[in-house]
Design an enzyme around this catalytic site. Structure first.
Site, PDB file in Angstrom:
ATOM      1  N   ASP A 161      11.841  54.335  40.784  1.00 14.19           N
ATOM      2  CA  ASP A 161      10.625  53.529  40.967  1.00 14.19           C
ATOM      3  C   ASP A 161       9.710  53.687  39.751  1.00 14.19           C
ATOM      4  O   ASP A 161       9.128  52.725  39.263  1.00 14.19           O
ATOM      5  CB  ASP A 161       9.899  53.972  42.240  1.00 14.19           C
ATOM      6  CG  ASP A 161      10.842  53.979  43.431  1.00 14.19           C
ATOM      7  OD1 ASP A 161      11.191  52.898  43.909  1.00 14.19           O
ATOM      8  OD2 ASP A 161      11.271  55.083  43.849  1.00 14.19           O
ATOM      9  N   HIS A 189       9.968  56.670  48.604  1.00 13.81           N
ATOM     10  CA  HIS A 189      10.893  55.765  47.920  1.00 13.81           C
ATOM     11  C   HIS A 189      11.245  54.656  48.908  1.00 13.81           C
ATOM     12  O   HIS A 189      12.226  54.746  49.641  1.00 13.81           O
ATOM     13  CB  HIS A 189      12.159  56.488  47.464  1.00 13.81           C
ATOM     14  CG  HIS A 189      13.226  55.507  47.040  1.00 13.81           C
ATOM     15  ND1 HIS A 189      13.088  54.705  45.945  1.00 13.81           N
ATOM     16  CD2 HIS A 189      14.408  55.170  47.598  1.00 13.81           C
ATOM     17  CE1 HIS A 189      14.151  53.919  45.837  1.00 13.81           C
ATOM     18  NE2 HIS A 189      14.963  54.182  46.832  1.00 13.81           N
TER      19      HIS A 189
END
Ligand code: NAX
Length: 327
Positions: A161, A189
């Site tokens: 990410d 996440h």
């Protein structure tokens, strides 16, 4: 020359495994002077074990000078023996008709067993990275199942990410990722993660000032980073694998060898910083040095950021609650 270290990788015959193992064996994770012994875990299923043998044949055929040994396992109790690093990639994917809570409990079983095995047989300094989804909650479960290991040795992967956010910011500002510093991703996440460039600089200039567009931040940047995994599946017909493996290498390399003062994002058990309750496995900005990470402290959290952090925290706490009866 250095003594070999043991690196356990689970899900070793999967997509991410295929993009990961060769880079570990070539020294990209722990350094070009660090020999490694790979301890590879797959499910006992005959097809999976056979596929794992195939991957090992290819590893042999690379004749990596740093690959000091290699083992195939079907039991975490042997796969994690004396391991110094453990990359927990294998997980149960969501099958047809499977509800979120089924997915959580299927994975809870895997990560309880693996946490217990790490607790019993791994090196006392083992550094654990959980990649398999739901990564934060799986890491939390493994940590809770390994009470004799330091809790800070369990981490979850938010680095993909983080890297996705870096490349979006570079594209928006017409700059290069290598020049961007102090970016981070807070939380889970999952699409609720909060990628935050408010503190970021590019060649010393404020990224926030350069972009100066809160509408873009809220309505383009955050959804793009949050849904990037789905966009890759849509385009490729398969989930992210090479970029996920790359992020795992980045995470472990920085943790082991240091980030030289740079901020990186790691999912770590909270110590209470920024109001995140203790032990919640949460993405934080950290710097790393001498095999340890330290949360970047004292950052101002504005109203918009607080709202986003609360959202991703709530999701994580719900996941945690969903598995609490299994721990
Ligand atoms: P694959 O399905 O290609 O490979 C997974 C492998 O794990 C399979 O070979 C399977 O046999 C094995 N496995 C399953 N349970 C196991 C167990 N209990 N012990 C050992 N091995 C086991 O999936 P792949 O694309 O490699 O993705 C692996 C995991 O990473 C998935 O859970 C996926 O959702 C997750 N991801 C996490 C990301 C992150 O940023 N944290 C991004 C990429 C990826 O989506």
């Amino acid at each position: 020359s250095k003594k070999p270290v043991r690196v356990a990788v689970t899900g070793a015959a999967g997509q991410i495994g295929y993009a990961l193992l060769f880079r570990i064996a070539s020294g990209e994770m722990l350094g070009k002077d660090q020999p490694v012994i790979l301890q590879l875990l797959e499910i006992p299923d005959e097809k999976a074990q056979k596929a794992l043998k195939g991957v090992m044949m290819e590893l042999e055929d690379c004749a990596f000078p740093l690959l000091a040994g290699m083992e195939a396992h079907s039991d975490p109790m042997t796969a994690f023996k004396d391991t110094d690093y453990a990359l927990l990639v294998g997980a149960r994917p969501r099958g047809p008709g499977m509800e979120r809570k089924d997915l959580l409990s299927a994975n809870a079983q895997i990560f309880t067993a693996q946490g217990k095995a790490l607790d019993k047989v791994a090196s006392r300094n083992v550094k654990v990275l959980v990649v398999g989804n739901p990564a934060n909650t799986n890491a939390y479960i493994a940590m809770k199942s390994a009470p004799s290991l330091p809790r800070e040795n369990f981490t979850a992967m938010l680095r993909l990410d983080h890297n996705r956010a870096l490349s979006q910011v570079a594209a928006k500002t017409g700059t290069q990722v290598k020049d961007i510093e102090k970016l981070t991703v807070w939380g889970n996440h999952s699409p609720t993660m909060y990628a935050d460039y408010r503190f970021a600089t590019v060649n010393g200039k404020s990224v926030k000032d350069l972009i100066n567009d809160q509408e873009w931040n809220a309505n383009t940047f955050l959804p793009t980073v949050g849904k990037r995994g789905a966009a890759i599946i849509e385009a490729r017909g398969l989930s992210s694998a090479a970029s996920a493996a790359n992020a795992a290498i980045d995470h472990m390399r920085d943790w082991a060898l240091g980030s030289n003062g740079k901020w990186v994002t790691m999912g770590i058990p909270s110590n209470g910083d920024y109001g995140i309750p203790k032990d919640v496995m949460f993405g934080f900005p950290v710097t790393t040095r001498d095999g340890k990470y330290e949360v970047v402290k004292g950052l101002e959290i504005d109203a918009f950021s607080q709202e986003r952090i609360n959202l991703t925290l709530k999701e994580l706490q719900e996941e945690q609650q969903g598995v609490s009866h299994l721990l």
